[in-house]
Design an enzyme around this catalytic site. Sequence first.
Site, short mmCIF file in Angstrom:
data_model
loop_
_atom_site.label_atom_id
_atom_site.label_comp_id
_atom_site.label_asym_id
_atom_site.label_seq_id
_atom_site.Cartn_x
_atom_site.Cartn_y
_atom_site.Cartn_z
CG HIS A 346 -2.15 -0.80 1.09
ND1 HIS A 346 -3.29 -0.35 0.51
CD2 HIS A 346 -2.38 -2.08 1.44
CE1 HIS A 346 -4.20 -1.31 0.52
NE2 HIS A 346 -3.68 -2.38 1.09
CE LYS A 534 -7.03 13.74 -0.12
NZ LYS A 534 -6.84 12.57 -0.99
NE ARG A 535 -4.05 7.83 6.20
CZ ARG A 535 -2.79 7.75 5.79
NH1 ARG A 535 -1.80 8.02 6.62
NH2 ARG A 535 -2.50 7.38 4.57
CE LYS A 540 -3.44 10.61 2.78
NZ LYS A 540 -4.20 9.98 1.69
CB THR A 642 -10.39 4.88 -2.00
OG1 THR A 642 -10.08 5.21 -0.64
CG2 THR A 642 -9.68 3.61 -2.39
CE LYS A 646 -14.16 6.38 0.00
NZ LYS A 646 -13.51 6.68 1.30
#
Length: 797
Positions: A346, A534-535, A540, A642, A646
Amino acid sequence: MFSDKGEFKEAFLKKLEMTCGKSFSESSEKDQFFTLGLMIREYVSTEWINTNERYRVDKVKQVYYFSIEFLLGRLLHHNLLNLGIEDVVASGLADLGIDLAHLEDVESDAGLGNGGLGRLAACFLDSLASLNLPGHGYGIRYKHGLFEQKIVDGYQVELPDQWLRNGHVWEVRKADLSVEIPFWGEVEVREENGRQVFRHIHAERVTAVPYDMPVAGYKTDTINTLRLWTAEPSRYPINQDVLKYKRETESISEFLYPDDTQDEGKILRLKQQYFLVSASIKSIIQSYKRQHHSLINFHEYVSIHINDTHPVLAIPELMRVLIDEEGLGWDTAWGITTQTISYTNHTTLSEALEKWPVRIFQPLLPRIFMIVNEVNERFCSDLWNKYPGDWNRIESLAIIAHNQVKMAHLALVGSYSVNGVAALHTDILQNREMNHFYKIFPEKFNNKTNGITHRSWLLKSNPSLSNLITMGIGDEWIRDPNQLRRLLKFKNDSSYLQAISDVKTENKKNLAKRIRAQTGEWINIDSIFDIQVKRLHAYKRQLLNILHVMYLYNRLKEDAHFHMHPRTFIFGAKASPGYYFAKKVIKLINSVAEKVNKDSLTKDTLKVIFLENYRVSLAEEVFPAADVSEQISTASKEASGTGNMKFMMNGAITVGTLDGANVEIHEKVGDENIFIFGLRSDEVLNYYQHGGYHSMEYYHHDKRIRQVMDQLKSGFFPEVMDEFEPIFDSLIMENDQYFVLRDFSSYVNVQESVGYAYEDQKRWRQMSLVNIGESGHFSSDRTIEEYANEIWHIHPS
Ligand SMILES: *Cc1c(COP(=O)(O)O)cnc(C)c1O
């Protein structure tokens, strides 16, 4: 009971009296929720038993998905939908004056996960059952899932998540299926009939008790199982500190990801990992032996999938059972094991690649360590034959090196399949991060691009859009999400496009209402809802987003002619409790929000909202309301993502880098229906390899950057001056490892074009339609079909 409204009501009232010991008029919403949950669980139990019976009698091959996380969220609505009883229940309850939506709010999220990896496991369970595939989940029933986040004065505060406070109605405790797990102690080696036998003695034993949950497929009669283990004391040892033993035992299933900066935390994490795989393998073998005489063909009937490296001890544990308990020889056991276990990688972030010090591993798991050691020695000797004299290579590939056990290496050597989670990610694994392993085991590597269950993330969470889709193309898309492409025929149908836009507006109003209730802010529904949830992680790049907001604020303040379409920037993110930098970014977002939302000059144009406690049930409200999806990770860093899928499925347009599955979203929708910016992954990787990036130059040469950076230190915020210095330092002193300043200008430009595009509403609606229409590919049904056919070789049953 669920086929007729009258019958349902009668059964409900009776059950309520029996389980709660109260009359209906005395009952609380909690009582009503619990009653309904019990009724549903009992309703599925016959099919649940039948499904297991069918698998057993037909001796079908089954897959067991091992994951340290399952991020399930709430299950009431999910179960009603999948069982096809939503309408009867909703209208029956309505007759009794109960709003189903209120009952749903009684349920706590099962937050047994951190983010995408755990949510993927939950989506996979739904797809497995919905496709009638024999596949089950195995995990840990943490007493406290991920913490609950509160924001106090702009800072994250963590509270323990109390999801089990009111019990968990979906589970069944099966104490009779408990197994014992040994830790510590020694290994006794003896000769018996010319063969070495190993016995783990003086161990401290922990009991693993299974709690089973039914996993119902969408309108099928398949009910699979999610089995979550709880750690409980075994027989109390005499003459020892009983309370200490009890505390240590129970702590194994107490918290998801205990802090592992100290040895004590490391021991606990490793205990959790072995606890999960040992209990699960014991339980699989027990049920296997009820159908088969010998374990020789185990791999023909059982596939064990490990979700990342956390469950990788499944490899030595299966070896141990086959050798020590079943009496097989090493080579036979190795053959079975390496045809049973498959592995998903991952991440390529090196800090996330698990390593355990031998000084912790060996005493805690003495027999498992011996086996890992043997696997390592045999592997290194193969390497020696393949690359004679190439010590550097052997050292870098070894499973144990420098007194550390490298879990990813064990996974690569001991499994038959290794997959990445998006095409780009798999490419980076094969050609860069794991290239040496790829050269040795090319046949093991494959790609399985992630997916999300469209039943949760569209059908359930966005009912208005789902109805509109069904009106347009019928309801076949629910079974076959590829049918969503048929929506493309409405590309020039302005009334259909208008209807999609009306649904979006309605969903935006709902989210605005929640924001109003939570923060007191009024949100302009005509503003662009630009969302990053998101986290919180440096890669990110929530920081890039918020620095851009600061830039927009500066423009609005300084240039009366500056035009931008009103925008609401919405963030939701938890930071890992020990992650200092991530917490600073949360504080920065909240400080910018405070400043911008209060300023009378900008408040109609620019809003910043931080949504507290991001989790599955909140996510279900957020995605349907998004106009813009922020997927702005440093290229090469996000394995798949992911959240991006969505958003797309709910008609948001992506602003993104060519990273993870964004690459494949881009391929599906084409240049005109996505906003791509920033460095490409090979450019990023080349910078890492060869250098050449100096963030300071961007600070000096771009005055937009210089201005926002200086504002971090200049008293622009009411905070003490050094509050954001660590952020400044990471970008300048530490040379901006994630290329925030490098991509800044490109991001500003693309965001400007987003604003213009939105003002051409016809065009925007078409873009939105294309995104929905092309999103079927990102259903986890597609992903699971690929796993089933290409890795597990299992079939619908
Ligand atoms: C989908 C999801 C994630 C993963 O989001 P990414 O943007 O892919 O990182 C994390 N948390 C929750 C609650 C989710 O639903």
